[in-house]
Write an enzyme that holds these catalytic residues in place. Structure first.
Site, PDB file in Angstrom:
ATOM      1  N   SER A 142      69.915  23.989  63.759  1.00  0.00           N
ATOM      2  CA  SER A 142      69.431  24.430  65.080  1.00  0.00           C
ATOM      3  C   SER A 142      69.776  23.326  66.071  1.00  0.00           C
ATOM      4  CB  SER A 142      67.910  24.598  65.004  1.00  0.00           C
ATOM      5  OG  SER A 142      67.336  24.684  66.304  1.00  0.00           O
ATOM      6  N   TYR A 155      59.399  21.841  62.357  1.00  0.00           N
ATOM      7  CA  TYR A 155      60.715  22.487  62.498  1.00  0.00           C
ATOM      8  C   TYR A 155      61.777  21.465  62.888  1.00  0.00           C
ATOM      9  CZ  TYR A 155      63.983  26.215  63.995  1.00  0.00           C
ATOM     10  OH  TYR A 155      65.063  27.054  64.139  1.00  0.00           O
TER      11      TYR A 155
HETATM   12  P1  NAD Z   1      64.443  35.760  61.114  1.00  0.00           P
HETATM   13  O1  NAD Z   1      62.962  35.591  61.071  1.00  0.00           O
HETATM   14  O2  NAD Z   1      65.029  36.949  61.805  1.00  0.00           O
HETATM   15  O3  NAD Z   1      65.042  35.736  59.650  1.00  0.00           O
HETATM   16  C1  NAD Z   1      64.616  34.812  58.697  1.00  0.00           C
HETATM   17  C2  NAD Z   1      65.044  35.281  57.333  1.00  0.00           C
HETATM   18  O4  NAD Z   1      64.551  34.349  56.369  1.00  0.00           O
HETATM   19  C3  NAD Z   1      64.474  36.648  56.959  1.00  0.00           C
HETATM   20  O5  NAD Z   1      65.435  37.359  56.184  1.00  0.00           O
HETATM   21  C4  NAD Z   1      63.271  36.276  56.091  1.00  0.00           C
HETATM   22  O6  NAD Z   1      62.896  37.288  55.179  1.00  0.00           O
HETATM   23  C5  NAD Z   1      63.814  35.056  55.381  1.00  0.00           C
HETATM   24  N1  NAD Z   1      62.777  34.196  54.824  1.00  0.00           N
HETATM   25  C6  NAD Z   1      61.707  33.668  55.451  1.00  0.00           C
HETATM   26  N2  NAD Z   1      60.964  32.950  54.571  1.00  0.00           N
HETATM   27  C7  NAD Z   1      61.602  33.047  53.370  1.00  0.00           C
HETATM   28  C8  NAD Z   1      61.328  32.531  52.073  1.00  0.00           C
HETATM   29  N3  NAD Z   1      60.233  31.805  51.805  1.00  0.00           N
HETATM   30  N4  NAD Z   1      62.182  32.835  51.075  1.00  0.00           N
HETATM   31  C9  NAD Z   1      63.275  33.607  51.309  1.00  0.00           C
HETATM   32  N5  NAD Z   1      63.576  34.098  52.526  1.00  0.00           N
HETATM   33  C10 NAD Z   1      62.747  33.823  53.528  1.00  0.00           C
HETATM   34  O7  NAD Z   1      64.986  34.401  61.737  1.00  0.00           O
HETATM   35  P2  NAD Z   1      66.383  33.993  62.415  1.00  0.00           P
HETATM   36  O8  NAD Z   1      66.110  33.737  63.839  1.00  0.00           O
HETATM   37  O9  NAD Z   1      67.476  34.913  62.018  1.00  0.00           O
HETATM   38  O10 NAD Z   1      66.572  32.568  61.739  1.00  0.00           O
HETATM   39  C11 NAD Z   1      67.534  32.287  60.751  1.00  0.00           C
HETATM   40  C12 NAD Z   1      67.809  30.801  60.741  1.00  0.00           C
HETATM   41  O11 NAD Z   1      68.367  30.409  61.985  1.00  0.00           O
HETATM   42  C13 NAD Z   1      66.553  29.940  60.536  1.00  0.00           C
HETATM   43  O12 NAD Z   1      66.847  28.849  59.700  1.00  0.00           O
HETATM   44  C14 NAD Z   1      66.247  29.472  61.943  1.00  0.00           C
HETATM   45  O13 NAD Z   1      65.537  28.263  61.946  1.00  0.00           O
HETATM   46  C15 NAD Z   1      67.642  29.322  62.482  1.00  0.00           C
HETATM   47  N6  NAD Z   1      67.715  29.323  63.952  1.00  0.00           N
HETATM   48  C16 NAD Z   1      67.312  30.408  64.670  1.00  0.00           C
HETATM   49  C17 NAD Z   1      67.406  30.371  66.053  1.00  0.00           C
HETATM   50  C18 NAD Z   1      67.021  31.540  66.924  1.00  0.00           C
HETATM   51  O14 NAD Z   1      67.023  31.391  68.151  1.00  0.00           O
HETATM   52  N7  NAD Z   1      66.715  32.694  66.364  1.00  0.00           N
HETATM   53  C19 NAD Z   1      67.899  29.230  66.694  1.00  0.00           C
HETATM   54  C20 NAD Z   1      68.283  28.149  65.938  1.00  0.00           C
HETATM   55  C21 NAD Z   1      68.184  28.197  64.553  1.00  0.00           C
END
Ligand code: NAD
Length: 260
Positions: A142, A155
């Site tokens: 991130s 985080y």
């Molecule tokens: P999201 O909540 O849409 O998806 C998260 C996924 O992780 C889901 O499939 C969920 O079921 C799975 N998950 C959660 N806990 C779990 C566990 N204990 N075991 C197995 N699977 C698990 O989130 P997202 O926004 O798509 O985030 C994905 C990644 O991108 C994360 O690492 C997040 O930190 C990172 N990220 C997101 C953003 C954003 O703006 N959305 C920005 C920077 C980084």
């Protein structure tokens, strides 16, 4: 490009992980998907990915906060699909609170899923990649792996850890055919961020659209969200031969967040 390769994408039942999984399948990779959700919906997704892209798709519901399950995800992928060539560590959770009120149990959960699981899957996948003299490890960190925001201590700590871990793995694998990089997204409109928009709307009495604009304007100069499809495109590039010498980097996709 990725025909006869096997890709594992953690947290691919939703959001960024699903966007990346789709593009890997479109490039010909067989897929292991992982994440939580309704069993029937996940099975429908698995079948849809397999038929749309003509690749093998398996699902493993490992809870990555449990060490044996994180390691088991890799072993199970080898058993079901024969290899692990591309590992995308994407699963992640968020918890927002000032440090002095941050519950230890939430801290532990964020560190376990966002950082320790990345170590565990990488450790399990590396021997397989070394044997095949090729591998791509792509860690979805991130912008919070490079800078901080208030109230996101666990985080930010975990994501900085992921960037550091990616560099270490890059050094340990340099010249072996394996690369390891971190992608650092800014705001992407997924369920994880929708929750933060909803909280902001309630807290400041804003409409959903106003809350979205406020969230973006505080951090992301483009005032536009990055998309899971764009992140998938970047992951595909990192899997390509053109990226064979790109290793140990933290690559932002952030609409200018870090340029400020
Ligand atoms: P999201 O909540 O849409 O998806 C998260 C996924 O992780 C889901 O499939 C969920 O079921 C799975 N998950 C959660 N806990 C779990 C566990 N204990 N075991 C197995 N699977 C698990 O989130 P997202 O926004 O798509 O985030 C994905 C990644 O991108 C994360 O690492 C997040 O930190 C990172 N990220 C997101 C953003 C954003 O703006 N959305 C920005 C920077 C980084």
């Amino acid at each position: 490009m990725l025909k006869h390769k096997v890709a594992v994408v953690t947290g691919s039942t939703s959001g960024i992980g699903l966007g990346i999984a789709r593009q890997l399948a479109a490039a010909g990779a067989d897929l292991m998907i992982n994440g939580f959700g309704d069993a029937a919906e996940i099975e429908a997704l698995r079948a849809e990915l397999a038929s749309t892209y003509g690749v093998r798709v398996a699902y493993n519901g490992a809870d990555l906060s449990v060490a044996t399950e994180a390691t088991g995800l890799i072993a199970n992928t080898v058993r079901e699909l024969g290899s692990v060539d591309v590992l995308v560590n994407n699963a992640g959770i968020q918890y927002v609170s000032p440090v002095q009120e941050f519950p230890l149990e939430r801290w532990d959960a964020v560190i376990a899923i966002n950082l320790t699981a990345v170590f565990l899957t990488t450790r399990a996948a590396l021997p397989i990649m070394h044997e095949r003299k090729w591998g791509r490890i792509i860690n979805i960190a991130s912008v919070h792996g490079l800078v901080a925001s208030a109230d996101k201590s666990a985080y930010v700590a975990a994501k900085h850890g992921v960037v550091g871990l990616s560099k270490t793995v890059a050094l340990e694998t340099a010249g072996s055919g394996i690369t390891c990089n971190a992608i650092c997204p800014g705001w992407v409109l997924t369920p994880l961020v929708q929750k933060q928009i909803d909280t902001l709307a309630v807290k400041e009495n804003l409409s959903p659209e106003e809350a979205k604009t406020k969230l973006l304007s505080e951090k992301q100069p483009s005032l536009q969200f990055a998309t899971p499809e764009q992140l998938g495109g970047l992951a595909i590039f990192l899997c390509s031969d053109a990226a064979a010498q790109i290793t140990g980097i933290a690559l932002p996709m952030d609409g200018g967040w870090l340029a400020r």
